[in-house]
Design a protein around this motif. Structure first.
Motif, short mmCIF file in Angstrom:
data_model
loop_
_atom_site.label_atom_id
_atom_site.label_comp_id
_atom_site.label_asym_id
_atom_site.label_seq_id
_atom_site.Cartn_x
_atom_site.Cartn_y
_atom_site.Cartn_z
N ASN A 37 0.88 -1.15 0.00
CA ASN A 37 0.00 0.00 0.00
C ASN A 37 0.93 1.22 0.00
N SER A 39 1.73 5.34 -1.08
CA SER A 39 1.05 6.59 -1.38
C SER A 39 1.97 7.79 -1.24
N ASN A 58 -0.79 -4.70 -5.82
CA ASN A 58 -0.47 -3.55 -4.98
C ASN A 58 -1.54 -2.47 -5.12
N ASP A 59 -1.75 -1.70 -4.04
CA ASP A 59 -2.60 -0.50 -4.07
C ASP A 59 -1.67 0.70 -4.01
#
Length: 174
Positions: A37, A39, A58-59
């Motif tokens: 994850n 970001s 995957n995010d």
């Protein structure tokens, strides 16, 4: 990054990464990047001169996946929110089953782009608006069964030859 480690590996083989806030692999082989994850970093996952590897499941939020000078990799089943997948001077990679905003190939050949869902691409590069899938100086790629929606263009080709494009679904609210 965001409370997770930055993973930078160089000249490493046969390794799996399952916990990272950002990943940079340089001259690696047979690597797996999975179930992350990621970001708000400049590049979420980058493969530079890295071959025979996998980026999957995957995010990734507000950052992108970059493959540069790399070959024989698989990028599959990733969700990229508000960004996409960028391929630069790569060959023989498979980009399959991802959800993203764009897929962009620059000077890349013999890649497979299949079964991706690409939407809301309104980026503008110095050479013009991009498409959900954009190829610039790229040849002999196979692009099939992608769903492109709500973008400036479905596919944009610039100085690109001998690409095979089939089964593209493009919809737009415009």
């Amino acid at each position: 990054m965001n409370g997770k480690p930055i993973v930078y590996l160089e000249n490493v083989s046969d390794y799996t990464i399952t916990d990272a806030g950002q990943v940079l692999l340089v001259n690696c082989d047979n690597m797996t990047v999975t179930n992350l994850n990621v970001s708000n970093v400049s590049v979420g996952v980058e493969l530079l001169g890295t071959n025979n590897s996998r980026i999957m499941n995957n995010d990734i939020f507000e950052t992108y996946i970059l493959l540069s000078l790399s070959a024989n990799n698989i990028v599959s089943n990733n969700c990229l929110y508000y960004d996409g997948i960028y391929l630069e001077e790569v060959s023989n990679n498979k980009i399959v089953g991802n959800n993203c905003t764009y897929i962009y190939l620059e000077e890349s050949s013999n890649n497979v782009i299949r079964g991706n869902s690409i939407s809301n691409c309104y980026y503008q590069y110095w050479w013009g608006y991009s498409g959900a899938i954009s190829l610039r100086k790229s040849s002999n790629n196979s692009i099939s069964s992608n769903n492109c929606s709500n973008s400036n263009y479905g596919i944009r080709l610039d100085s690109s030859l001998n690409n095979i494009i089939s089964c593209l679904l493009y919809t737009s609210d415009a």
